[in-house]
Scaffold this motif. Structure first.
Motif, PDB file in Angstrom:
ATOM      1  N   ASN A   1       0.839  -1.198   0.000  1.00 59.29           N
ATOM      2  CA  ASN A   1       0.000   0.000   0.000  1.00 59.29           C
ATOM      3  C   ASN A   1       0.877   1.252   0.000  1.00 59.29           C
ATOM      4  N   ARG A   2       0.446   2.262  -0.738  1.00 60.97           N
ATOM      5  CA  ARG A   2       1.246   3.496  -0.887  1.00 60.97           C
ATOM      6  C   ARG A   2       1.021   4.496   0.233  1.00 60.97           C
ATOM      7  N   GLN A   3       0.015   4.237   1.089  1.00 54.38           N
ATOM      8  CA  GLN A   3      -0.278   5.164   2.167  1.00 54.38           C
ATOM      9  C   GLN A   3      -0.052   4.537   3.550  1.00 54.38           C
ATOM     10  N   VAL A   4      -0.301   3.257   3.681  1.00 52.49           N
ATOM     11  CA  VAL A   4      -0.181   2.570   4.966  1.00 52.49           C
ATOM     12  C   VAL A   4       0.884   1.488   4.814  1.00 52.49           C
ATOM     13  N   GLN A   5       1.972   1.604   5.581  1.00 49.33           N
ATOM     14  CA  GLN A   5       3.141   0.778   5.322  1.00 49.33           C
ATOM     15  C   GLN A   5       2.970  -0.695   5.688  1.00 49.33           C
ATOM     16  N   HIS A   6       2.011  -1.064   6.547  1.00 46.54           N
ATOM     17  CA  HIS A   6       1.874  -2.452   6.960  1.00 46.54           C
ATOM     18  C   HIS A   6       0.775  -3.184   6.196  1.00 46.54           C
ATOM     19  N   ILE A   7       0.237  -2.600   5.138  1.00 40.07           N
ATOM     20  CA  ILE A   7      -0.811  -3.230   4.341  1.00 40.07           C
ATOM     21  C   ILE A   7      -0.188  -3.766   3.046  1.00 40.07           C
ATOM     22  N   LEU A   8      -0.482  -5.030   2.747  1.00 42.51           N
ATOM     23  CA  LEU A   8       0.017  -5.695   1.548  1.00 42.51           C
ATOM     24  C   LEU A   8      -1.146  -6.363   0.835  1.00 42.51           C
ATOM     25  N   ALA A   9      -1.137  -6.309  -0.499  1.00 42.59           N
ATOM     26  CA  ALA A   9      -2.171  -6.975  -1.304  1.00 42.59           C
ATOM     27  C   ALA A   9      -1.520  -7.985  -2.236  1.00 42.59           C
ATOM     28  N   SER A  10      -2.242  -9.071  -2.496  1.00 40.67           N
ATOM     29  CA  SER A  10      -1.777 -10.093  -3.439  1.00 40.67           C
ATOM     30  C   SER A  10      -2.946 -10.501  -4.316  1.00 40.67           C
TER      31      SER A  10
ATOM     32  N   ASN B   1     -16.461 -14.767 -12.306  1.00 41.06           N
ATOM     33  CA  ASN B   1     -15.477 -15.837 -12.425  1.00 41.06           C
ATOM     34  C   ASN B   1     -14.739 -15.822 -13.755  1.00 41.06           C
ATOM     35  N   ARG B   2     -14.775 -14.681 -14.446  1.00 38.43           N
ATOM     36  CA  ARG B   2     -14.022 -14.552 -15.697  1.00 38.43           C
ATOM     37  C   ARG B   2     -12.857 -13.558 -15.537  1.00 38.43           C
ATOM     38  N   MET B   3     -12.623 -13.118 -14.314  1.00 39.59           N
ATOM     39  CA  MET B   3     -11.591 -12.115 -14.038  1.00 39.59           C
ATOM     40  C   MET B   3     -10.285 -12.847 -13.734  1.00 39.59           C
ATOM     41  N   HIS B   4      -9.424 -13.026 -14.750  1.00 38.16           N
ATOM     42  CA  HIS B   4      -8.121 -13.649 -14.561  1.00 38.16           C
ATOM     43  C   HIS B   4      -7.104 -12.543 -14.306  1.00 38.16           C
ATOM     44  N   CYS B   5      -6.717 -12.392 -13.067  1.00 40.49           N
ATOM     45  CA  CYS B   5      -5.929 -11.223 -12.648  1.00 40.49           C
ATOM     46  C   CYS B   5      -4.493 -11.305 -13.158  1.00 40.49           C
ATOM     47  N   SER B   6      -4.096 -10.263 -13.905  1.00 43.01           N
ATOM     48  CA  SER B   6      -2.728 -10.162 -14.413  1.00 43.01           C
ATOM     49  C   SER B   6      -1.978  -8.968 -13.846  1.00 43.01           C
ATOM     50  N   GLY B   7      -2.687  -8.089 -13.156  1.00 49.95           N
ATOM     51  CA  GLY B   7      -2.033  -6.909 -12.608  1.00 49.95           C
ATOM     52  C   GLY B   7      -2.772  -6.368 -11.405  1.00 49.95           C
ATOM     53  N   LEU B   8      -2.002  -5.803 -10.470  1.00 50.46           N
ATOM     54  CA  LEU B   8      -2.557  -5.243  -9.235  1.00 50.46           C
ATOM     55  C   LEU B   8      -1.788  -3.980  -8.901  1.00 50.46           C
ATOM     56  N   ALA B   9      -2.497  -2.899  -8.528  1.00 49.34           N
ATOM     57  CA  ALA B   9      -1.830  -1.638  -8.165  1.00 49.34           C
ATOM     58  C   ALA B   9      -2.701  -0.855  -7.200  1.00 49.34           C
ATOM     59  N   TRP B  10      -2.055  -0.259  -6.191  1.00 50.40           N
ATOM     60  CA  TRP B  10      -2.737   0.592  -5.215  1.00 50.40           C
ATOM     61  C   TRP B  10      -2.810   2.029  -5.726  1.00 50.40           C
ATOM     62  N   ASN B  11      -3.888   2.721  -5.331  1.00 51.61           N
ATOM     63  CA  ASN B  11      -4.010   4.155  -5.610  1.00 51.61           C
ATOM     64  C   ASN B  11      -2.951   4.904  -4.800  1.00 51.61           C
TER      65      ASN B  11
ATOM     66  N   ASP C   1      -2.832   7.879  -3.823  1.00 55.71           N
ATOM     67  CA  ASP C   1      -3.370   8.892  -2.918  1.00 55.71           C
ATOM     68  C   ASP C   1      -4.417   8.340  -1.954  1.00 55.71           C
ATOM     69  N   VAL C   2      -5.262   7.429  -2.406  1.00 53.05           N
ATOM     70  CA  VAL C   2      -6.361   6.922  -1.585  1.00 53.05           C
ATOM     71  C   VAL C   2      -5.982   5.538  -1.091  1.00 53.05           C
ATOM     72  N   ALA C   3      -5.843   5.402   0.214  1.00 54.60           N
ATOM     73  CA  ALA C   3      -5.301   4.168   0.784  1.00 54.60           C
ATOM     74  C   ALA C   3      -6.200   2.971   0.574  1.00 54.60           C
ATOM     75  N   THR C   4      -7.500   3.161   0.388  1.00 52.22           N
ATOM     76  CA  THR C   4      -8.443   2.035   0.320  1.00 52.22           C
ATOM     77  C   THR C   4      -8.789   1.634  -1.098  1.00 52.22           C
ATOM     78  N   GLN C   5      -8.133   2.254  -2.101  1.00 53.65           N
ATOM     79  CA  GLN C   5      -8.490   1.947  -3.484  1.00 53.65           C
ATOM     80  C   GLN C   5      -7.358   1.208  -4.190  1.00 53.65           C
ATOM     81  N   LEU C   6      -7.731   0.209  -4.995  1.00 51.29           N
ATOM     82  CA  LEU C   6      -6.784  -0.535  -5.811  1.00 51.29           C
ATOM     83  C   LEU C   6      -7.443  -0.915  -7.128  1.00 51.29           C
ATOM     84  N   VAL C   7      -6.616  -1.284  -8.111  1.00 52.58           N
ATOM     85  CA  VAL C   7      -7.124  -1.705  -9.414  1.00 52.58           C
ATOM     86  C   VAL C   7      -6.609  -3.103  -9.713  1.00 52.58           C
TER      87      VAL C   7
END
Length: 971
Positions: A177-186, A212-222, A224-230
């Protein structure tokens, strides 16, 4: 726009933002082969040199590696130390291994480049990310839901963020996470994303798409906004990017849909959160605004997929894309030209087929003749909106009136829903404003004597005290007598001294010499028939005969010849005014005493000759004599004459005294000219000193005349404009506006017509006016004047100020029209003559305007001799331009100029131009003589701006044409 290109089938990683120069690391990609089917692998570092126009990137170092890589990241760990000056390069291998490299040693060519490595993972390591808060922490992901947190300071004992997620699956992405240092997403290819809290060492939330058709190839945090990701989907059936907010995790917040096939990689800009990159199987690289789901930019790419895309951390406008065709391309999102790409392709073709023998015929091919394309240059359109890094984070600008406008681009708070622009008043010259306010208070109250007395008491030197004493006298009774006292002449003291001097003793009468007198010239003059006996007659007898015959002139000559001065003067009085004047001249020519010159001036009233020839060190005596004897109509000019002589003196002390003469003369312009020689006009307090003196003197002139002062000259107008601008810059707008009076002062941008009726209107509308005037209701500016005003304006118009007084204001109303027929019609050729009255001088008769010249004239009067130089100079310049001009159009302009300048010559013949305009024309003529045409154009602009439009419109435009052509032709 493509900037650079690397021919490698590799993954990539940019050097950290803290490092310079910028490097790009590449590692041989796992599960891919290049065109040569080589099985070797390497780790290379390239330098990004944007000053080099070639597409090739310079290789700074290479390391032959036994590993191929799925993921490569470059962290700034200990980059500020000597151990790892370029940070640490972290690679994820295909056999579950993580290797730490020292990029500085790769660049230096050392073989000891591996810092440490571990094979703790099961299967290939496809996910890596460095914590931006604690750069020693690295997250990695591999098969069977394995996620490890590595501490680069103790690399052998990683930790897990919590229990493995079920069911077990591959980890394709990890991101801190770009705003909270102890938060990690996978994220995993199944489309599920997990969010971990390292403080709790547990999973806190899962995000998944219900299709069930969402085959994840990329993950990124916002950023500026700590609770948003794509999350990006590589499934061709659902080629979208979903934006999630963990506060509302039931469904995506936004869905970005523009790719036609699966999305392979995404990258969110840390420099501008409104820029999100994506690349897909449709061979497109798109730049989105994730907040609006709008595509801002599409990069021109090749016909191959890009499987990895990254922003450059140090240069936010630069990005890199790795494609399956064996190229890593570096682009700029700021637009530009792709000509370098086309040139590179042409060079490659030329190199491949130029001067070779491809068919073994023994004959080389001729040089390759590449066609030169005449097509327009291909350019790439930049972003639709400027990126954040080139927007001003803060801004400030000084506005009119000393106002400072400031702003910032910070996000508004919840209480404050809108951005705020702050306007503040800046005052840098507090002492200057205080003194200006004191002057305005004096003008309002009319307490000029008290103001002058205050200045006398606070004067820093004797000269300043004398100047203010002279100014003070103007507001007191018997001003001439007070002037004489200031010059050191007090009548009472002189009378007392004269009484103490004893009467001189009677002088003995000279002996008579009878026949020894040389009387032949007198006798011849009298044409008297005398005998030899008569020659012995004494002078008394001759005088007697002359008187008996009524010949007073001969009798006076005989008395002068016999040095009987008193008798000659008495007889001359009896003989009439003409004989008396002749006798006085003869007397003064014979008298050689110390004071005879003064007595001659007193009797003959020839003060101009005295002032032109006197010793300048006796300026006080000369000024005192003018004070005592000068007539009202010559008082001002005589004082100005003495001041001009002092101004031209080589002795600086005498030059300084000239201003006292100008004060006595009431000459505002000459006072300013004298002051400007000695003072720094750029110092606000020095300028305030001048304005105080000028305004007080102006009030004295008006008091002595009983009317407003006449229009001032250009130098005083410039100083007053400078003073008003300085007041305005300090926020004192009302006071500044008072110095833009109707006919009192001139200022650029506001041209005013002035007549004896003290009426005015604007001939040029300036933006200064609505900024200062308190306009009420629907204000419409006056229509601009597009044709010359061919006659005098009405005698009574709406004045824009009150009575030409500083401090007074009136609202200009363009809709108000009031006309009043003058008692006597005005003629445009009749000059308005207004004589400045000198303080202390008796008020004489007002000089009446000259009689208008009849409109029907058979012959033209000659141009006054002093102005013939204008005609000679202007016509000479036109002839030079005609000789140098080549095109007919320029010659026609010059011929027309010759004709239209006749309007100027007519006005010179009629003497209908104001002294300021005539003086300006002479200055233009001098600039022409010295070939300083640019200076001449500057003088021309000043004349046009400060004069009545109708007075100059007939000839000033064409004079500008002549000066412009002369400057262009270089004659």
């Amino acid at each position: 726009m493509k900037l650079k290109e690397i021919n490698r089938t590799a993954i990539q990683a940019w050097s950290p933002a803290q490092h310079h120069p910028v490097y790009l690391a590449t590692g041989t990609s796992a599960q891919q082969l290049d065109a040569t089917f080589s099985t070797s692998a390497s780790l290379e570092i390239f330098e990004l040199d944007l000053a080099e126009h070639s597409l090739d990137m310079k290789s700074s170092g290479t390391f032959s590696s036994p590993h191929r890589y799925h993921k490569l990241v470059w962290g700034p760990h200990e980059s500020d130390s000597e151990d790892f000056p370029m940070g640490v390069l972290i690679a994820g291998g295909e056999n579950g291994n993580i290797i730490l490299y020292d990029p500085s040693k790769i660049v230096s060519g050392s073989s000891e480049v591996v810092i440490d490595q571990s094979s703790k993972h099961t299967g290939p390591v496809r996910a890596l990310d460095v914590n931006s808060f604690q750069t020693n922490l690295v997250a990695s992901g591999a098969n069977e839901s394995e996620i490890y947190i590595w501490d680069l300071n103790s690399f052998n004992s990683p930790m897990t963020p919590g229990p493995k997620s079920q069911p077990l699956e591959d980890i394709s992405c990890v991101a801190w996470n770009r705003q909270v240092q102890h938060i990690l997403a996978s994220a995993s290819p199944s489309g599920r994303a997990s969010v971990w809290d390292l403080r709790k060492n547990d999973l806190i939330i899962k995000v998944s798409d219900h299709s069930n058709r969402m085959h994840c190839s990329g993950l990124a945090w916002n950023p500026d906004v700590a609770t948003q990701l794509v999350l990006a989907s590589e499934d061709d059936r659902m080629p979208v990017i979903q934006m999630w907010d963990l506060r509302f995790a039931t469904s995506p917040l936004k869905v970005l849909e523009n790719h036609t096939r699966g999305v392979l990689a995404i990258a969110w800009s840390l420099a501008d959160p409104e820029l999100l990159l994506s690349c897909g199987k449709d061979n497109r690289i798109l730049c989105w605004n994730p907040n609006t789901a709008e595509v801002l930019y599409e990069l021109p790419t090749s016909t191959q997929w890009c499987f990895d895309i990254q922003w450059c951390p140090r240069n936010p406008a630069v990005l890199s894309a790795a494609s399956f065709d064996g190229h890593i391309s570096v682009y700029s999102i700021m637009g530009g030209s792709n000509d370098a790409v086309s040139s590179r392709q042409a060079d490659q073709i030329s190199t491949s087929f130029g001067n070779l023998d491809p068919f073994g015929t023994g004959q080389t091919l001729p040089p390759l003749q590449l066609p030169h394309s005449t097509a327009a240059k291909t350019s790439v359109t930049p972003l639709k909106k400027p990126p954040k890094w080139i927007r001003r984070p803060v801004g400030a600008s000084f506005a009119f009136g000393g106002k400072l406008v400031s702003l910032d681009n910070s996000q508004p708070s919840q209480q404050q829903q809108q951005h705020v622009v702050r306007i503040s008043q800046v005052v840098t010259e507090t002492t200057f404003l205080e003194r200006s306010n004191q002057l305005q208070a004096t003008l309002s109250s009319g307490s000029f004597v008290e103001f002058c007395q205050t200045k006398i008491s606070a004067a820093p030197n004797e000269f300043e005290r004398t100047v203010w004493s002279f100014l003070k006298v103007n507001f007191e009774s018997d001003s001439r007598g007070k002037y004489l006292e200031l010059l050191g002449y007090k009548k009472e003291e002189l009378a007392q001294k004269a009484a103490k001097i004893e009467e001189p003793e009677e002088m003995e009468e000279p002996e008579e010499h009878g026949e020894e007198l040389d009387i032949f010239p007198t006798l011849l003059h009298l044409n008297v028939k005398v005998t030899l006996v008569n020659l012995l007659v004494d002078v008394d007898g001759l005088i007697t005969q002359a008187l008996l015959t009524g010949d007073f002139e001969s009798a006076v000559d005989l008395c002068l010849h016999d040095d009987r001065m008193a008798d000659s003067i008495i007889l001359a009085i009896a003989g009439g005014p003409e004989l008396l004047e002749k006798t006085q001249k003869k007397y003064f020519s014979k008298s050689q005493s110390k004071i005879s010159k003064l007595i001659s001036a007193v009797v003959m009233k020839d003060w101009r000759n005295i002032l032109e020839t006197c010793d300048l060190h006796s300026w006080r005596e000369s000024l005192a004599a003018v004070m005592t004897y000068a007539k009202p109509d010559e008082f001002s000019s005589l004082c100005g004459l003495l001041g001009s002589r002092l101004d031209r003196a080589e002795d600086q002390a005498l030059q300084t005294q000239a201003c006292l003469c100008y004060i006595c003369a009431g000459s505002l312009e000459k006072l300013v000219t004298s002051w400007a020689k000695e003072q720094d006009s750029h110092c606000p307090l020095s300028l305030q000193d001048l304005v105080e003196k000028v305004v007080i003197l102006q009030q004295a002139v008006e008091k002595s005349k009983g009317s407003a002062a006449s229009i001032v000259g250009p130098l005083l107008a410039q100083k007053m404009s400078q003073y008003a601008s300085l007041l305005a810059s300090q926020g004192s707008l009302d006071t500044a506006l008072s110095y833009f009076g109707c006919g009192q002062y001139w200022t650029p941008g506001i041209s005013v017509w002035v007549s004896d009726y003290s009426s005015c209107w604007f001939t040029e509308y300036s933006s200064f006016v609505p900024c200062c005037l308190q306009v009420q209701g629907n204000f419409a500016p006056p229509a601009p004047i597009t044709a010359p005003i061919m006659g005098e304006p009405p005698a009574q118009m709406n004045p824009c100020m009150q009575a030409l007084q500083p401090g007074s204001q009136a609202l200009y109303n363009p809709n108000h029209q009031q006309t009043m027929a003058p008692s006597q019609p005005l003629n445009p050729t009749t000059p308005m003559i207004n004589v400045e009255g000198a303080p202390g001088a008796p008020i004489g008769d007002v000089i009446q305007p000259l009689q208008s010249i009849p409109t029907e004239k058979i012959t033209k009067k000659p141009i006054p001799e002093e102005h013939l130089i204008l005609k000679t100079t202007f016509e000479g310049l036109i002839q030079k331009c005609l000789a140098a001009a080549a095109d007919p159009q320029t010659k026609r302009k010059l011929d027309d100029a010759t004709k239209r300048l006749e309007f100027l010559y007519d006005k010179l013949r009629d003497q209908s131009l104001s002294p300021a305009i005539v003086g300006g024309l002479h200055n233009i003529a001098q600039s022409i003589e010295s070939r300083a045409y640019t200076d001449g154009l500057g003088i021309h602009t000043h004349i046009v701006s400060s004069s009545n439009f109708s007075e100059t419109s007939a000839f000033m435009p064409v004079l500008k044409v002549v000066l412009t052509q002369a400057n262009k032709l270089g004659v």
